[in-house]
Every structure is written in structure tokens, then in C-alpha cells.
Scaffold this active site. Structure first.
Site, PDB file in Angstrom:
ATOM      1  N   LEU A 157      -5.213  34.982 -16.444  1.00 57.25           N
ATOM      2  CA  LEU A 157      -5.788  35.153 -17.777  1.00 57.25           C
ATOM      3  C   LEU A 157      -5.561  33.855 -18.539  1.00 57.25           C
ATOM      4  O   LEU A 157      -4.522  33.206 -18.374  1.00 57.25           O
ATOM      5  CB  LEU A 157      -5.117  36.302 -18.532  1.00 57.25           C
ATOM      6  CG  LEU A 157      -5.292  37.729 -18.009  1.00 57.25           C
ATOM      7  CD1 LEU A 157      -4.554  38.709 -18.913  1.00 57.25           C
ATOM      8  CD2 LEU A 157      -6.755  38.103 -17.902  1.00 57.25           C
ATOM      9  N   ASP A 158      -6.495  33.470 -19.394  1.00 56.48           N
ATOM     10  CA  ASP A 158      -6.307  32.286 -20.217  1.00 56.48           C
ATOM     11  C   ASP A 158      -5.052  32.432 -21.076  1.00 56.48           C
ATOM     12  O   ASP A 158      -4.669  33.543 -21.466  1.00 56.48           O
ATOM     13  CB  ASP A 158      -7.515  32.073 -21.132  1.00 56.48           C
ATOM     14  CG  ASP A 158      -8.785  31.773 -20.354  1.00 56.48           C
ATOM     15  OD1 ASP A 158      -8.687  31.370 -19.182  1.00 56.48           O
ATOM     16  OD2 ASP A 158      -9.877  31.945 -20.928  1.00 56.48           O
ATOM     17  N   ARG A 159      -4.454  31.319 -21.408  1.00 57.24           N
ATOM     18  CA  ARG A 159      -3.193  31.319 -22.156  1.00 57.24           C
ATOM     19  C   ARG A 159      -3.256  32.145 -23.450  1.00 57.24           C
ATOM     20  O   ARG A 159      -2.342  32.911 -23.740  1.00 57.24           O
ATOM     21  CB  ARG A 159      -2.759  29.883 -22.450  1.00 57.24           C
ATOM     22  CG  ARG A 159      -1.392  29.800 -23.103  1.00 57.24           C
ATOM     23  CD  ARG A 159      -0.810  28.401 -23.056  1.00 57.24           C
ATOM     24  NE  ARG A 159       0.627  28.461 -23.315  1.00 57.24           N
ATOM     25  CZ  ARG A 159       1.504  27.563 -22.905  1.00 57.24           C
ATOM     26  NH1 ARG A 159       1.108  26.525 -22.212  1.00 57.24           N
ATOM     27  NH2 ARG A 159       2.786  27.698 -23.169  1.00 57.24           N
ATOM     28  N   VAL A 217      -4.932  34.702 -24.176  1.00 55.95           N
ATOM     29  CA  VAL A 217      -5.384  36.076 -23.930  1.00 55.95           C
ATOM     30  C   VAL A 217      -4.203  36.925 -23.484  1.00 55.95           C
ATOM     31  O   VAL A 217      -3.301  36.443 -22.801  1.00 55.95           O
ATOM     32  CB  VAL A 217      -6.483  36.094 -22.839  1.00 55.95           C
ATOM     33  CG1 VAL A 217      -6.949  37.510 -22.539  1.00 55.95           C
ATOM     34  CG2 VAL A 217      -7.654  35.220 -23.267  1.00 55.95           C
ATOM     35  N   HIS A 237     -13.555  30.889 -18.461  1.00 52.91           N
ATOM     36  CA  HIS A 237     -13.854  31.216 -19.863  1.00 52.91           C
ATOM     37  C   HIS A 237     -15.125  32.055 -20.017  1.00 52.91           C
ATOM     38  O   HIS A 237     -15.816  31.970 -21.037  1.00 52.91           O
ATOM     39  CB  HIS A 237     -13.998  29.941 -20.704  1.00 52.91           C
ATOM     40  CG  HIS A 237     -12.717  29.196 -20.912  1.00 52.91           C
ATOM     41  ND1 HIS A 237     -12.642  28.066 -21.691  1.00 52.91           N
ATOM     42  CD2 HIS A 237     -11.462  29.405 -20.457  1.00 52.91           C
ATOM     43  CE1 HIS A 237     -11.409  27.600 -21.706  1.00 52.91           C
ATOM     44  NE2 HIS A 237     -10.660  28.408 -20.947  1.00 52.91           N
TER      45      HIS A 237
END
Length: 225
Positions: free
Chosen positions: A57-59, A61, A157
Site C-alpha cells: 500500500l502507498d505510504r 494509505v 497509484h
């Protein structure tokens, strides 16, 4: 760290916004290392603990992250994620209401490495990857809208880029057109739910992440079943 599910082969945890799933150039301790340390302590394991990263997961999120505790589980989970056999549901808060309120976004994404940003295109072009998601509007206040997203492909993304492409950037996501940042540096996107067949026992597993302890999240989700 909140453990949402665990057995001998897999462990599923709730990632907080701001954490990284796997080590990067920042040198910050990743969630994977925290999970390994926790397993080693709780189970008094001698030597190194095996833990496989199968998705990220993106940072900024938060939400559900699945790890493998055995090599057998890792191999099978990698195949399942690659083949689209894991159902992933996300919740996003936007300021604009999608039009139409429910639908599918399909396009081609290119990634700019220097900007760490993706761009969506209507037609295929060199280096682009097809990206598809389903979305539906599930709640709203006077100022904000809660959108549920089912991710059908896993691109860089993807949700952030594709929601922005239909005029609905995620709250706090300056990179994709939000008006202002969130005070804690997060973006208002969470991996709400993961559903998969257990890689070893083959039983169906459905795991949900807790709602962030934030007034806006509580307001938008309070009327949901």
C-alpha cells in the site's frame, strides 16, 4: 500494530498511514520488519523469521495488508494476486461527487519515475499498462463523499490517478489535485477489505480493516450497515 487474521501460513495486519510496507531509501523501519519482530517475540522463535511481502500500500494509505509466513503460502499468494484472484475493496473520501455516481473507470496508465506519479490515457501507448476499477458512491455529507472502489488491476497509484482523472481527487492527495493536505500527511484512502481463498487450506477468508479514528471517517460511515 493490529493483527486482523493469523494462522501458520499467513498473517493479515492493519497498516497505519505513514508506514511503509517494505524497506525503501528512507531507511525507516518497514511494517514487514515490525511484523517479523512481533512474530519472533510472541512465538519465541529462534533465528530468523520468514515473512513474504505479496502486495503493498502507498505510504499515506491505511488498511489491510497480507503477508506470507511460509514459502508455500508466498508462492501461491503471489500467483493469486498476479492472476486477480484476490478481491480488494478500498474506501476513498473525495470532495467531488462522481458523475455518474457508480461506474467503471478503464484506461491506460504510464508512470513517471522522477515524479513518482502516474498518468491516465484513453488509448494504449508505449509503456502504458491497462487499469480497470469499479466504483460506487456509498455515503456523503455536505462537503465530502465516500466512494467504494473494487480494484480489478493493481497499478502504481491506480485509484489515486483514476479518481483524479474523473474530477474526484482523494482528500489530502496533493499529488493528484487535492486542494489541501491532511494535517497528518495521510490521504483519505484505505484498503477496507480483502477476500481470498486461503493459499493452503482453501477456505474463504474475508478481512476488514477498522475505520480510522477520525471524525470525518466516522461521520461518513456512521449510517452504513
Amino acid at each position: 500494530m493490529t493483527i486482523l487474521y493469523e494462522d501458520n501460513h499467513i498473517i493479515i495486519v492493519n497498516k497505519e498511514s505513514g508506514e511503509i510496507v517494505q524497506g525503501d531509501k528512507t531507511g525507516d523501519t518497514p511494517l514487514s520488519e515490525k511484523v517479523k519482530a512481533d512474530i519472533k517475540e510472541r512465538h519465541a522463535k529462534p533465528g530468523n523469521v520468514f515473512l513474504g511481502v505479496v502486495h503493498r500500500l502507498d505510504r499515506p494509505v491505511c488498511g489491510v495488508v497480507v503477508f506470507a509466513k511460509t514459502s508455500k503460502a508466498l508462492t501461491r499468494l503471489n500467483d493469486m494476486f498476479r492472476e486477480g484472484k484476490v478481491r480488494k475493496t478500498y474506501w476513498a473520501i473525495t470532495q467531488q461527487r462522481p458523475n455518474p455516481e457508480n461506474g467503471t473507470i478503464e484506461g491506460w496508465l504510464t508512470r513517471n519515475e522522477k515524479q513518482n506519479k502516474s498518468y491516465m490515457h484513453d488509448k494504449e501507448k508505449p509503456g502504458a499498462k491497462k487499469a480497470v476499477l469499479n466504483y460506487k458512491t456509498i455515503a456523503a455529507t455536505n462537503r465530502y463523499v465516500l466512494v467504494e472502489v473494487e480494484l480489478l488491476t493493481g497499478r502504481h497509484h491506480q485509484i489515486r490517478c483514476q479518481l483524479a482523472a474523473i474530477g474526484c481527487p482523494i482528500k489530502g492527495d496533493l499529488k493528484y489535485g487535492a486542494r489541501r493536505s491532511n494535517p497528518d500527511g495521510s490521504i483519505s484512502l484505505m484498503a477496507r477489505k480483502v477476500e481470498l481463498e486461503h493459499p493452503v487450506t482453501h477456505q474463504l477468508i474475508s478481512v476488514e480493516a477498522p475505520i480510522p479514528q477520525d471524525n470525518l471517517w466516522r461521520d461518513l460511515t456512521s449510517s452504513l450497515p
